[in-house]
Structure formats: C-alpha cells, structure tokens
Design a protein around this motif. Structure first.
Motif, PDB file in Angstrom:
ATOM      1  N   GLY A   6      34.140  44.834  54.660  1.00 51.43           N
ATOM      2  CA  GLY A   6      34.748  43.975  53.667  1.00 51.43           C
ATOM      3  C   GLY A   6      34.173  44.182  52.283  1.00 51.43           C
ATOM      4  N   GLY A   7      33.403  45.254  52.105  1.00 49.52           N
ATOM      5  CA  GLY A   7      32.788  45.520  50.819  1.00 49.52           C
ATOM      6  C   GLY A   7      31.617  44.614  50.507  1.00 49.52           C
ATOM      7  N   ASP A  49      36.948  50.351  53.266  1.00 55.93           N
ATOM      8  CA  ASP A  49      36.648  48.919  53.276  1.00 55.93           C
ATOM      9  C   ASP A  49      35.211  48.657  53.708  1.00 55.93           C
ATOM     10  N   ARG A 107      31.566  46.710  47.349  1.00 58.70           N
ATOM     11  CA  ARG A 107      32.268  46.536  46.081  1.00 58.70           C
ATOM     12  C   ARG A 107      31.393  45.712  45.142  1.00 58.70           C
ATOM     13  N   PRO A 114      42.271  51.998  52.487  1.00 53.48           N
ATOM     14  CA  PRO A 114      41.756  50.700  52.060  1.00 53.48           C
ATOM     15  C   PRO A 114      40.819  50.891  50.855  1.00 53.48           C
ATOM     16  N   PRO A 115      40.366  49.820  50.233  1.00 56.31           N
ATOM     17  CA  PRO A 115      40.625  48.428  50.589  1.00 56.31           C
ATOM     18  C   PRO A 115      41.960  47.889  50.084  1.00 56.31           C
TER      19      PRO A 115
END
Length: 377
Positions: free
Chosen positions: A44-45, A82, A86, A126-127
């Motif tokens: 999910g980063g 992903d 991030r 992704p993401p």
C-alpha cells in the motif's frame, strides 16, 4: 581479505571515514552513506515497523547518512508497484515519520529519495492502473514510441509541484534533507538524455535546455523548504539496460548539465556509477564524482560497488561478489576527489559494515552472497 585492526590501512580508514561533514545545515557524523535500494516491502506504499527497523539497524551499525529507497512523489504516473513506498498520503507519511525517528534514535541522519519513473512505467501497473506513462517525448529508453505520452506544460507543472510538496513534507515530518532521483533513466534523467528527450520547446535541444526540467524541480524544492535544508541531486551517465548511455561525453558537456542544477539550489550531488574506481573521461583518473566536485565545488557522494569486487547490477541478478579492498577509495578520499562514499550491497549483507570498517575490523567483512539473503533486513 584480512587486515589487522592495528594496520596502517585500518588506522587510515578510521581517520578518513570518521570525519564529520556539513551539507547545508546538516552535519553528517561520518563519511559513510547508505545507497538507496528499491525493496518493495511497503504494501500500500506504507513503510511499516519492519522498514523503520531496517534503516535503524544500519544507523546503529555506524552509517552516517541514510538515503532511503526511492519513494514515489504525489503524481499518479510516478510509479509501477503498490509495494514501493510513497511519499504522500496520511498513512504513508506517518510511517515515514516513524522511520526518521527510529534512525535519529540510533544517532544517524536520513533523507528520503523522491522518485518519478516516467516512461519506465507500463500500462495498467499499480498503484494507479489507469495512469499513463509520461516523459519528455513519450519515448522509452529502448527508443520505443507510442507507449506513453509526451508531457504537456500542465504535466510538467504538476510533477514539479509534487516534488516540491514531497520535500516540504520531508522537512515537516522530521527528515534531515531530501534527495531527488535524477539518475538511471527515470523521469528527470529522461529529460537530461538526448536519447529520450526529443522536445523542440525550451525543455529540449542542447544539454542546458535538457537540464531545464530538473533545474525547475530543484528550484521549486529549494523554495519549499528552509534555506539550510539540504537538497541532494542524484544523477548518472548510465541508464537501466543501457550502460553505455551518456548525458555528457566531455567535461565541458558535464559542466553544462551540472551548472544549472547547482545554481538552482543543489547542496550536494550523488554521482552514480557502476564501479567507482573507473575514470569518467580520457586523460584523467577522476571518476564521475570527482569531476562533479571539480566542476561544481559542491560536496559529492560517490557510489558504485564499494567494498565489493563486481558491480551491483550483477549482484542484484543473484551473483556473489568477494570483498574488495578500499585502499584506492581511501586514496581518492584523502585527496578530496569526493566527500562521502555510499555503500549498497555490502550493507545488505552486513548492517554493521560501517562500524567494522570504521573500527578497522576488515577481517570480519564477508563476501556478498545473495543466496544467503532471505530477506533484506
């Protein structure tokens, strides 16, 4: 390789590598940096507890400056996984704040590497699966056209703003500086290299024009953070899957690229090579970092298979590498060819690599063996 802790090499390593250095308003406690290495351990980063522990372990092991793995800026086309962290979003930034706190608790300093991959992205990845690949001319590193879009002025402005926001967030949540990823054929580098930049506007053409996008990112970042908050710029000649590529064939061309970046506000450069001991241009023994320091006068980090015999590309393809002596590295550091040395695979193999080298415990260093690395911990 076996070196006595009391040997001249051990004493020289301790003396040269243990010196502090100041970059902007940051004092780094020694000359050893951790090179950024993509890990994909952040679902999910979001960098979690294991990521914080990973970096804290290297800080506890003597690394003076940690440069994190590449972390995507807030632009939907910035990434392709992903599991890569991030640098935007409430949960993601909260995770990064804990990483910085953990490193500081162990006496280290840390900067995030802000990253946009540009035309290295494939459709549907992704993401953000619907985001297109973007670049200066919509051309991939291999020359393929039509796989992405050439960036409009609005696209350029959005990406510049994303880097600036990432840098501002880095300062806000407690990082010690920021590194901008302008190397290895990713977005900023795609503008720097004539092979992917075919633009006919002010962002394409000669080397100075091709530097404009990177310089505008640097200037926006510089304006978004405090005056003494360090801004590091990483660049390379080589590209992923194109190791002979060059953005500058001569020192004069390299100066044309680096001067606008330095003027825009870069505090230090991180010159990425595959083997630090190779000269960059004919007629001189200076490596890329050495030429960067000579031309800009800025502090420079050198990197490229430090401490190991064999370049890092083969290492990440599963090949082992024996320990390489660092006498040549120390010679170059002693004559101020560069200021810091960034270590990659050797720190994956051994989180205490820096402490062992600083203490002259060379006999305790092990060959790099990727088969023994079940996880990058």
């Amino acid at each position: 390789m076996s070196v006595s802790p009391s040997s001249p090499s051990a004493a020289r390593a301790a003396q040269l590598l243990s010196r502090p250095i100041t970059i902007g308003g940051l004092t780094v406690p020694n000359r050893i940096a951790m090179a950024p290495m993509t890990r994909q351990f952040s679902p999910g980063g979001i960098p979690g507890k294991a990521v914080a522990a990973y970096y804290a372990r290297r800080a506890a092991g003597g690394v003076g400056l940690i440069v994190t793995e590449g972390t995507y800026v807030d632009h939907e086309s910035a990434g392709s996984s992903d599991n890569v962290p991030r640098f935007h979003g409430e949960e993601q930034l909260a995770g990064w704040a804990k990483v910085a706190e953990a490193v500081h608790a162990e006496g280290g300093t840390i900067v995030p590497q802000l990253w946009h991959i540009g035309m290295a992205r494939n459709a549907g990845q992704p993401p953000y699966a619907d985001a297109p690949a973007v670049g200066p001319s919509g051309i991939r590193l291999d020359g393929t056209e039509g796989a992405g879009k050439a960036m409009t002025q609005a696209d350029l402005d959005d990406v510049i703003a994303a880097f600036a926001q990432g840098a501002a967030d880095a300062e806000r949540i407690g990082f010690d500086g920021v590194e901008l990823h302008g190397a290895h054929g990713y977005l900023i580098d795609q503008f720097l290299w004539h092979g992917t930049n075919r633009r006919a506007d002010g962002y394409g053409g000669d080397p100075v024009a091709r530097t404009r996008f990177g310089a505008e990112i640097v200037a926006a970042v510089r304006a978004a953070v405090s005056p003494d908050f360090p801004v590091i710029f990483r660049y390379s000649q080589w590209k992923s899957d194109n190791y002979d590529a060059r953005i500058a064939a001569t020192p004069a061309e390299l100066d044309a690229v680096l001067a606008p970046l330095a003027a825009a506000g870069v505090d230090a450069f991180h010159a990425s090579t595959r083997r630090y001991w190779l000269p960059e241009f004919d007629g001189s023994d200076l490596n890329l970092a050495g030429w960067t320091r000579k031309l800009t006068g800025k502090p420079v980090i050198t990197v490229g298979s430090i401490g190991l015999d064999g370049d890092f590309i083969r290492g990440f393809q599963g090949e082992s590498a024996p320990v390489r002596g660092i006498d040549d590295l120390l010679d170059r550091l002693e004559r101020d060819e560069f200021d810091l040395v960034a270590v990659g695979r050797a720190l994956l193999q051994d989180p205490e690599w820096a402490a062992k080298v600083l203490a002259g415990r060379f006999d305790q260093l092990a060959d790099y063996n990727p088969a023994a690395l079940r996880t990058l911990v």
